[in-house]
Design a protein around this motif. Sequence first.
Motif, PDB file in Angstrom:
ATOM      1  N   ARG A 146      32.385  55.228  42.537  1.00 20.92           N
ATOM      2  CA  ARG A 146      31.249  54.311  42.491  1.00 20.92           C
ATOM      3  C   ARG A 146      31.326  53.338  43.673  1.00 20.92           C
ATOM      4  N   PRO A 147      30.180  52.790  44.097  1.00 18.52           N
ATOM      5  CA  PRO A 147      30.195  51.787  45.172  1.00 18.52           C
ATOM      6  C   PRO A 147      30.987  50.548  44.744  1.00 18.52           C
ATOM      7  N   LEU A 148      31.593  49.902  45.730  1.00 21.26           N
ATOM      8  CA  LEU A 148      32.438  48.729  45.475  1.00 21.26           C
ATOM      9  C   LEU A 148      31.912  47.557  46.291  1.00 21.26           C
ATOM     10  N   ILE A 149      31.845  46.399  45.654  1.00 26.05           N
ATOM     11  CA  ILE A 149      31.428  45.166  46.327  1.00 26.05           C
ATOM     12  C   ILE A 149      32.524  44.127  46.168  1.00 26.05           C
ATOM     13  N   TYR A 150      32.836  43.434  47.251  1.00 32.59           N
ATOM     14  CA  TYR A 150      33.850  42.368  47.210  1.00 32.59           C
ATOM     15  C   TYR A 150      33.151  41.016  47.180  1.00 32.59           C
ATOM     16  N   SER A 151      33.402  40.243  46.133  1.00 29.15           N
ATOM     17  CA  SER A 151      32.906  38.877  46.032  1.00 29.15           C
ATOM     18  C   SER A 151      34.075  37.929  46.284  1.00 29.15           C
ATOM     19  N   SER A 152      34.075  37.293  47.445  1.00 30.28           N
ATOM     20  CA  SER A 152      35.200  36.437  47.850  1.00 30.28           C
ATOM     21  C   SER A 152      34.839  34.968  47.653  1.00 30.28           C
ATOM     22  N   LEU A 153      35.612  34.303  46.819  1.00 33.46           N
ATOM     23  CA  LEU A 153      35.414  32.876  46.582  1.00 33.46           C
ATOM     24  C   LEU A 153      36.442  32.030  47.337  1.00 33.46           C
ATOM     25  N   GLU A 154      37.693  32.473  47.338  1.00 28.08           N
ATOM     26  CA  GLU A 154      38.774  31.727  47.997  1.00 28.08           C
ATOM     27  C   GLU A 154      39.220  32.473  49.251  1.00 28.08           C
ATOM     28  N   LEU A 155      39.211  31.791  50.376  1.00 23.73           N
ATOM     29  CA  LEU A 155      39.557  32.407  51.653  1.00 23.73           C
ATOM     30  C   LEU A 155      40.988  32.032  52.038  1.00 23.73           C
ATOM     31  N   TYR A 156      41.923  32.943  51.785  1.00 23.80           N
ATOM     32  CA  TYR A 156      43.310  32.782  52.197  1.00 23.80           C
ATOM     33  C   TYR A 156      43.618  33.853  53.233  1.00 23.80           C
ATOM     34  N   THR A 157      43.746  33.448  54.497  1.00 21.72           N
ATOM     35  CA  THR A 157      44.064  34.410  55.541  1.00 21.72           C
ATOM     36  C   THR A 157      45.547  34.755  55.493  1.00 21.72           C
ATOM     37  N   ARG A 158      45.927  35.811  56.216  1.00 19.60           N
ATOM     38  CA  ARG A 158      47.295  36.333  56.086  1.00 19.60           C
ATOM     39  C   ARG A 158      48.360  35.363  56.576  1.00 19.60           C
ATOM     40  N   ASP A 159      47.996  34.347  57.366  1.00 16.26           N
ATOM     41  CA  ASP A 159      48.975  33.368  57.831  1.00 16.26           C
ATOM     42  C   ASP A 159      49.093  32.168  56.890  1.00 16.26           C
ATOM     43  N   HIS A 160      48.419  32.228  55.739  1.00 12.75           N
ATOM     44  CA  HIS A 160      48.471  31.134  54.767  1.00 12.75           C
ATOM     45  C   HIS A 160      49.837  31.112  54.077  1.00 12.75           C
ATOM     46  N   TRP A 161      50.318  29.923  53.719  1.00 11.79           N
ATOM     47  CA  TRP A 161      51.632  29.776  53.087  1.00 11.79           C
ATOM     48  C   TRP A 161      51.707  30.513  51.754  1.00 11.79           C
ATOM     49  N   PHE A 162      50.548  30.792  51.140  1.00 13.73           N
ATOM     50  CA  PHE A 162      50.493  31.485  49.851  1.00 13.73           C
ATOM     51  C   PHE A 162      51.215  32.833  49.910  1.00 13.73           C
ATOM     52  N   TYR A 163      51.246  33.454  51.101  1.00 17.38           N
ATOM     53  CA  TYR A 163      51.850  34.780  51.237  1.00 17.38           C
ATOM     54  C   TYR A 163      53.245  34.738  51.851  1.00 17.38           C
ATOM     55  N   ALA A 164      53.793  33.540  52.027  1.00 14.22           N
ATOM     56  CA  ALA A 164      55.033  33.407  52.783  1.00 14.22           C
ATOM     57  C   ALA A 164      56.252  33.996  52.073  1.00 14.22           C
ATOM     58  N   GLY A 165      56.432  33.703  50.789  1.00 10.98           N
ATOM     59  CA  GLY A 165      57.703  34.044  50.160  1.00 10.98           C
ATOM     60  C   GLY A 165      57.707  35.200  49.195  1.00 10.98           C
ATOM     61  N   SER A 166      56.552  35.615  48.714  1.00 11.00           N
ATOM     62  CA  SER A 166      56.497  36.604  47.640  1.00 11.00           C
ATOM     63  C   SER A 166      55.925  37.922  48.132  1.00 11.00           C
ATOM     64  N   TYR A 167      56.681  39.012  47.909  1.00  5.03           N
ATOM     65  CA  TYR A 167      56.171  40.326  48.285  1.00  5.03           C
ATOM     66  C   TYR A 167      55.047  40.766  47.359  1.00  5.03           C
ATOM     67  N   THR A 168      55.015  40.230  46.152  1.00  3.78           N
ATOM     68  CA  THR A 168      53.902  40.528  45.263  1.00  3.78           C
ATOM     69  C   THR A 168      52.598  39.990  45.845  1.00  3.78           C
ATOM     70  N   GLN A 169      52.635  38.746  46.356  1.00  2.49           N
ATOM     71  CA  GLN A 169      51.440  38.169  46.972  1.00  2.49           C
ATOM     72  C   GLN A 169      51.077  38.892  48.266  1.00  2.49           C
ATOM     73  N   LYS A 170      52.088  39.320  49.007  1.00  3.13           N
ATOM     74  CA  LYS A 170      51.823  40.085  50.230  1.00  3.13           C
ATOM     75  C   LYS A 170      51.173  41.421  49.896  1.00  3.13           C
ATOM     76  N   ARG A 171      51.615  42.044  48.804  1.00  3.11           N
ATOM     77  CA  ARG A 171      51.004  43.304  48.370  1.00  3.11           C
ATOM     78  C   ARG A 171      49.557  43.082  47.942  1.00  3.11           C
ATOM     79  N   LEU A 172      49.304  41.940  47.310  1.00  2.00           N
ATOM     80  CA  LEU A 172      47.940  41.624  46.893  1.00  2.00           C
ATOM     81  C   LEU A 172      47.032  41.466  48.110  1.00  2.00           C
TER      82      LEU A 172
END
Length: 217
Positions: A146-172
């Motif tokens: 089926r077609p897929l649409i992405y609705s983005s509310l929060e913009l966290y780019t790959r250099d954001h601290w949110f992805y710094a320490g957790s491989y789970t967040q990096k996988r997300l």
Amino acid sequence: LHSSTLFAALTLSAAGYDVDVFLFGVAEVVPTSLLEGVRGVSVHCLDSPLSKSLSSKTISMDQASHGSGRHFFTTFGEKVLRESRRNLNRILTFLRFLIGSDRGLLPAQVLKRTFAMLQAHQPKVLIGIDKGGLAWAGAMASRLRRPLIYSSLELYTRDHWFYAGSYTQKRLKLAEEQYHRRCWATIVQDELRGKALLADNRVQSEMRMLYVPVCRL
């Protein structure tokens, strides 16, 4: 759970569409009761309550002398087992990150239940809200074709601290990039955020963009 998700469901319903809202691991700050009784809107909460089994044990006087020793070894064994599982999960998370797999981001049982319900409903399109929702909807869209649409509310780019320490967040984040490239369209608040999102996820500029401010107006 963002209010814009609920209002989007209400808007689609008012336009004559049937809407299924799937929730998992969501803090219900905005109550889904706003959707109760709305024609064409169904809410599916796939959180399974933690089942706690409580059992009472009667220990005789003969058992008491050995009970503390058994308790020590049982407790020690349980701690070793828990730590072993945590280490195994860390290794699996890292390996899945290396090969770019989204397996394990959502429980297999949640995916199975979702797929069964969607097969019955045969949706026309799937919309993923933010990264976790996109990984969920993307997995279902791939199976259902089926077609897929992405609705983005929060913009966290790959250099954001949110992805710094957790491989789970990096996988997300990696899952977001992979599924975003397969999307039929992207919903975002404005053109500037849209350009930043496409660039960060390495999505071609030909992507259909739908600009919807986060408000009810």
